[in-house]
Design a protein around this motif. Structure first.
Motif, PDB file in Angstrom:
ATOM      1  N   PHE A 176     -12.778  23.214  -4.165  1.00  0.00           N
ATOM      2  CA  PHE A 176     -12.601  21.990  -3.382  1.00  0.00           C
ATOM      3  C   PHE A 176     -11.164  21.904  -2.865  1.00  0.00           C
ATOM      4  O   PHE A 176     -10.932  21.694  -1.668  1.00  0.00           O
ATOM      5  N   ARG A 177     -10.191  22.089  -3.758  1.00  0.00           N
ATOM      6  CA  ARG A 177      -8.780  21.993  -3.352  1.00  0.00           C
ATOM      7  C   ARG A 177      -8.447  23.060  -2.310  1.00  0.00           C
ATOM      8  O   ARG A 177      -7.801  22.766  -1.292  1.00  0.00           O
ATOM      9  N   LYS A 178      -8.892  24.290  -2.554  1.00  0.00           N
ATOM     10  CA  LYS A 178      -8.603  25.402  -1.635  1.00  0.00           C
ATOM     11  C   LYS A 178      -9.155  25.116  -0.243  1.00  0.00           C
ATOM     12  O   LYS A 178      -8.468  25.305   0.772  1.00  0.00           O
ATOM     13  N   ASP A 179     -10.382  24.612  -0.180  1.00  0.00           N
ATOM     14  CA  ASP A 179     -11.013  24.348   1.120  1.00  0.00           C
ATOM     15  C   ASP A 179     -10.365  23.160   1.821  1.00  0.00           C
ATOM     16  O   ASP A 179     -10.235  23.156   3.053  1.00  0.00           O
ATOM     17  N   MET A 180      -9.968  22.146   1.054  1.00  0.00           N
ATOM     18  CA  MET A 180      -9.289  20.992   1.660  1.00  0.00           C
ATOM     19  C   MET A 180      -7.974  21.433   2.322  1.00  0.00           C
ATOM     20  O   MET A 180      -7.639  20.993   3.422  1.00  0.00           O
ATOM     21  N   ILE A 181      -7.228  22.301   1.641  1.00  0.00           N
ATOM     22  CA  ILE A 181      -5.966  22.804   2.195  1.00  0.00           C
ATOM     23  C   ILE A 181      -6.233  23.630   3.457  1.00  0.00           C
ATOM     24  O   ILE A 181      -5.515  23.517   4.453  1.00  0.00           O
ATOM     25  N   LYS A 182      -7.291  24.450   3.428  1.00  0.00           N
ATOM     26  CA  LYS A 182      -7.672  25.227   4.613  1.00  0.00           C
ATOM     27  C   LYS A 182      -7.958  24.325   5.807  1.00  0.00           C
ATOM     28  O   LYS A 182      -7.726  24.686   6.956  1.00  0.00           O
ATOM     29  N   VAL A 200       0.864  -1.183   0.000  1.00  0.00           N
ATOM     30  CA  VAL A 200       0.000   0.000   0.000  1.00  0.00           C
ATOM     31  C   VAL A 200       0.896   1.227   0.000  1.00  0.00           C
ATOM     32  O   VAL A 200       1.819   1.323   0.807  1.00  0.00           O
ATOM     33  N   ARG A 201       0.618   2.159  -0.883  1.00  0.00           N
ATOM     34  CA  ARG A 201       1.375   3.417  -0.891  1.00  0.00           C
ATOM     35  C   ARG A 201       0.773   4.365   0.135  1.00  0.00           C
ATOM     36  O   ARG A 201      -0.381   4.778  -0.004  1.00  0.00           O
ATOM     37  N   PRO A 202       1.530   4.747   1.182  1.00  0.00           N
ATOM     38  CA  PRO A 202       1.017   5.770   2.100  1.00  0.00           C
ATOM     39  C   PRO A 202       0.720   7.052   1.328  1.00  0.00           C
ATOM     40  O   PRO A 202       1.534   7.466   0.493  1.00  0.00           O
ATOM     41  N   PRO A 203      -0.427   7.671   1.560  1.00  0.00           N
ATOM     42  CA  PRO A 203      -0.858   8.816   0.737  1.00  0.00           C
ATOM     43  C   PRO A 203       0.158   9.950   0.655  1.00  0.00           C
ATOM     44  O   PRO A 203       0.237  10.632  -0.364  1.00  0.00           O
ATOM     45  N   GLN A 204       0.951  10.124   1.726  1.00  0.00           N
ATOM     46  CA  GLN A 204       1.875  11.257   1.746  1.00  0.00           C
ATOM     47  C   GLN A 204       3.164  10.982   0.974  1.00  0.00           C
ATOM     48  O   GLN A 204       3.966  11.888   0.763  1.00  0.00           O
ATOM     49  N   LEU A 205       3.382   9.741   0.556  1.00  0.00           N
ATOM     50  CA  LEU A 205       4.635   9.385  -0.124  1.00  0.00           C
ATOM     51  C   LEU A 205       4.426   9.331  -1.635  1.00  0.00           C
ATOM     52  O   LEU A 205       3.683   8.483  -2.131  1.00  0.00           O
ATOM     53  N   THR A 206       5.106  10.220  -2.346  1.00  0.00           N
ATOM     54  CA  THR A 206       4.938  10.298  -3.797  1.00  0.00           C
ATOM     55  C   THR A 206       6.227  10.038  -4.567  1.00  0.00           C
ATOM     56  O   THR A 206       6.216   9.988  -5.790  1.00  0.00           O
ATOM     57  N   ASP A 207       7.340   9.848  -3.853  1.00  0.00           N
ATOM     58  CA  ASP A 207       8.641   9.666  -4.496  1.00  0.00           C
ATOM     59  C   ASP A 207       8.830   8.198  -4.897  1.00  0.00           C
ATOM     60  O   ASP A 207       9.366   7.392  -4.140  1.00  0.00           O
ATOM     61  N   VAL A 208       8.395   7.866  -6.098  1.00  0.00           N
ATOM     62  CA  VAL A 208       8.461   6.467  -6.548  1.00  0.00           C
ATOM     63  C   VAL A 208       9.908   6.030  -6.734  1.00  0.00           C
ATOM     64  O   VAL A 208      10.310   4.954  -6.274  1.00  0.00           O
ATOM     65  N   ARG A 209      10.697   6.863  -7.373  1.00  0.00           N
ATOM     66  CA  ARG A 209      12.091   6.493  -7.647  1.00  0.00           C
ATOM     67  C   ARG A 209      12.916   6.354  -6.365  1.00  0.00           C
ATOM     68  O   ARG A 209      13.733   5.438  -6.230  1.00  0.00           O
ATOM     69  N   GLY A 210      12.684   7.241  -5.396  1.00  0.00           N
ATOM     70  CA  GLY A 210      13.504   7.243  -4.193  1.00  0.00           C
ATOM     71  C   GLY A 210      13.057   6.267  -3.125  1.00  0.00           C
ATOM     72  O   GLY A 210      13.853   5.864  -2.279  1.00  0.00           O
ATOM     73  N   ILE A 211      11.762   5.878  -3.143  1.00  0.00           N
ATOM     74  CA  ILE A 211      11.220   5.037  -2.079  1.00  0.00           C
ATOM     75  C   ILE A 211      10.748   3.679  -2.592  1.00  0.00           C
ATOM     76  O   ILE A 211      11.205   2.633  -2.127  1.00  0.00           O
ATOM     77  N   LYS A 247      -0.967  20.084   0.586  1.00  0.00           N
ATOM     78  CA  LYS A 247      -1.215  20.570  -0.776  1.00  0.00           C
ATOM     79  C   LYS A 247      -1.101  19.458  -1.817  1.00  0.00           C
ATOM     80  O   LYS A 247      -1.929  19.363  -2.731  1.00  0.00           O
ATOM     81  N   ASP A 248      -0.050  18.626  -1.704  1.00  0.00           N
ATOM     82  CA  ASP A 248       0.151  17.561  -2.689  1.00  0.00           C
ATOM     83  C   ASP A 248      -1.029  16.587  -2.692  1.00  0.00           C
ATOM     84  O   ASP A 248      -1.504  16.173  -3.756  1.00  0.00           O
ATOM     85  N   PHE A 249      -1.481  16.236  -1.477  1.00  0.00           N
ATOM     86  CA  PHE A 249      -2.589  15.284  -1.378  1.00  0.00           C
ATOM     87  C   PHE A 249      -3.890  15.921  -1.865  1.00  0.00           C
ATOM     88  O   PHE A 249      -4.709  15.272  -2.531  1.00  0.00           O
ATOM     89  N   ALA A 250      -4.084  17.210  -1.554  1.00  0.00           N
ATOM     90  CA  ALA A 250      -5.277  17.924  -2.028  1.00  0.00           C
ATOM     91  C   ALA A 250      -5.298  17.980  -3.551  1.00  0.00           C
ATOM     92  O   ALA A 250      -6.358  17.852  -4.179  1.00  0.00           O
ATOM     93  N   THR A 251      -4.115  18.139  -4.151  1.00  0.00           N
ATOM     94  CA  THR A 251      -4.022  18.164  -5.615  1.00  0.00           C
ATOM     95  C   THR A 251      -4.367  16.796  -6.202  1.00  0.00           C
ATOM     96  O   THR A 251      -5.088  16.705  -7.204  1.00  0.00           O
ATOM     97  N   ILE A 252      -3.858  15.728  -5.566  1.00  0.00           N
ATOM     98  CA  ILE A 252      -4.180  14.373  -6.035  1.00  0.00           C
ATOM     99  C   ILE A 252      -5.686  14.128  -5.936  1.00  0.00           C
ATOM    100  O   ILE A 252      -6.302  13.588  -6.865  1.00  0.00           O
ATOM    101  N   MET A 253      -6.291  14.552  -4.811  1.00  0.00           N
ATOM    102  CA  MET A 253      -7.741  14.406  -4.662  1.00  0.00           C
ATOM    103  C   MET A 253      -8.470  15.156  -5.769  1.00  0.00           C
ATOM    104  O   MET A 253      -9.433  14.642  -6.359  1.00  0.00           O
TER     105      MET A 253
END
Length: 284
Positions: free
Chosen positions: A225-231, A72-83, A236-242
């Protein structure tokens, strides 16, 4: 254990359902977690081992003797090459003979989410794989969007009038458990959906009926939606993915219905009404 199983992500909705299923059929496994003591406080019946995707030192001991991995990819981890590529390489090195990866609906065609690159890395490693590509989780309504429903009687989701083939994570967990323990699932990719596709307007109608109060679907713009999620504290990265995921629903990429879940479960998957009735206390 000849087919020693390592589970990652057991604290999530899907991971916990995998644990429940494997326990129900009395299959042993080890759970890789960052904090063993915290894990024991939640469930001391599980065998834990220290594991952290961001600490390569933990790979060796966590994978010792392991033949099957639920990834399972933890939602906060986006570095595929490094992790994730180093982890997959270590799986190859120690002789893992199946990785069951919790991917994403349409990941094979959508290069934006990290799941696409992770799938590609697993295929290139030549480790036998099983990709589980589920549609939108019903449990998003009882986790990410629970506060809006409980406090504001609102589905604050940006999906327009698109239909979504929702799937219950309890069914996904059982399917994953089956693909890990049953024969015939190696080098397969399964698109997992519920048995019908419905709009969020319909979801709001069903919630209104079951909860006994008016629930609306406000359908904000993607950027609002993205702006309110960040608030609200979402990174930010996860809000963008959503936001991107909800864009894909607007484009009709989540309305596809398959019978794969029914075939793998050997029964009908749960409906959205089943789900709402089972989780009703969360929104009261």
């Amino acid at each position: 254990m000849d087919n020693k199983i390592l589970l990652t992500g057991i604290t999530g909705n899907v991971g916990s359902a995998v644990v429940k299923y494997l326990k129900s059929i009395k299959i042993d496994f080890i759970a890789g977690v960052r904090d063993i003591e915290r894990g024991k406080q939640q469930d001391d019946s599980i065998q834990y081992i220290h594991f952290d995707f961001q600490d390569t030192v933990t790979y060796e001991t966590a994978l010792h003797g392991v033949k099957k991995v639920f990834l399972v990819r933890p939602p906060q981890l986006t570095d595929v090459r490094g992790i994730f590529i180093p982890f997959i390489q270590k799986c190859k090195e120690v002789g893992v003979n199946q990785i069951v990866f919790l991917s994403l609906l349409g990941a094979e065609k959508n290069p934006f989410p990290p799941h696409h690159k992770i799938e590609k890395a697993i295929v290139e490693s030549e480790i036998p794989y099983t990709f589980i590509r589920p549609s939108f989780f019903m449990q998003n309504l009882s986790t990410t969007h629970a506060e809006d429903i409980k406090e504001r009687d609102d589905l604050f989701i940006s999906s327009g009038k698109a239909k979504v083939s929702f799937i219950d994570t309890r069914d996904i967990g059982e399917i994953i458990g089956r693909t890990i323990t049953e024969q015939g699932h190696k080098n397969k990719a399964y698109t997992i959906t519920g048995s019908q596709a419905i709009t969020y307007y319909k979801v709001a109608d069903i919630m209104t009926r079951v909860l006994g109060r008016k629930i609306t679907y406000s359908n904000p713009s993607l950027f609002k939606f993205r702006k309110d999620m960040i608030k609200r504290g979402i990174k930010k990265d996860f809000a963008t993915i959503m936001m991107i995921l909800y864009l894909t629903t607007k484009l009709g990429m989540a309305n596809h219905v398959t019978n794969t879940a029914e075939l793998l479960l050997k029964r009908k998957p749960r409906t959205i009404e089943d789900f709402i009735k089972d989780y009703i206390d969360i929104w009261q």
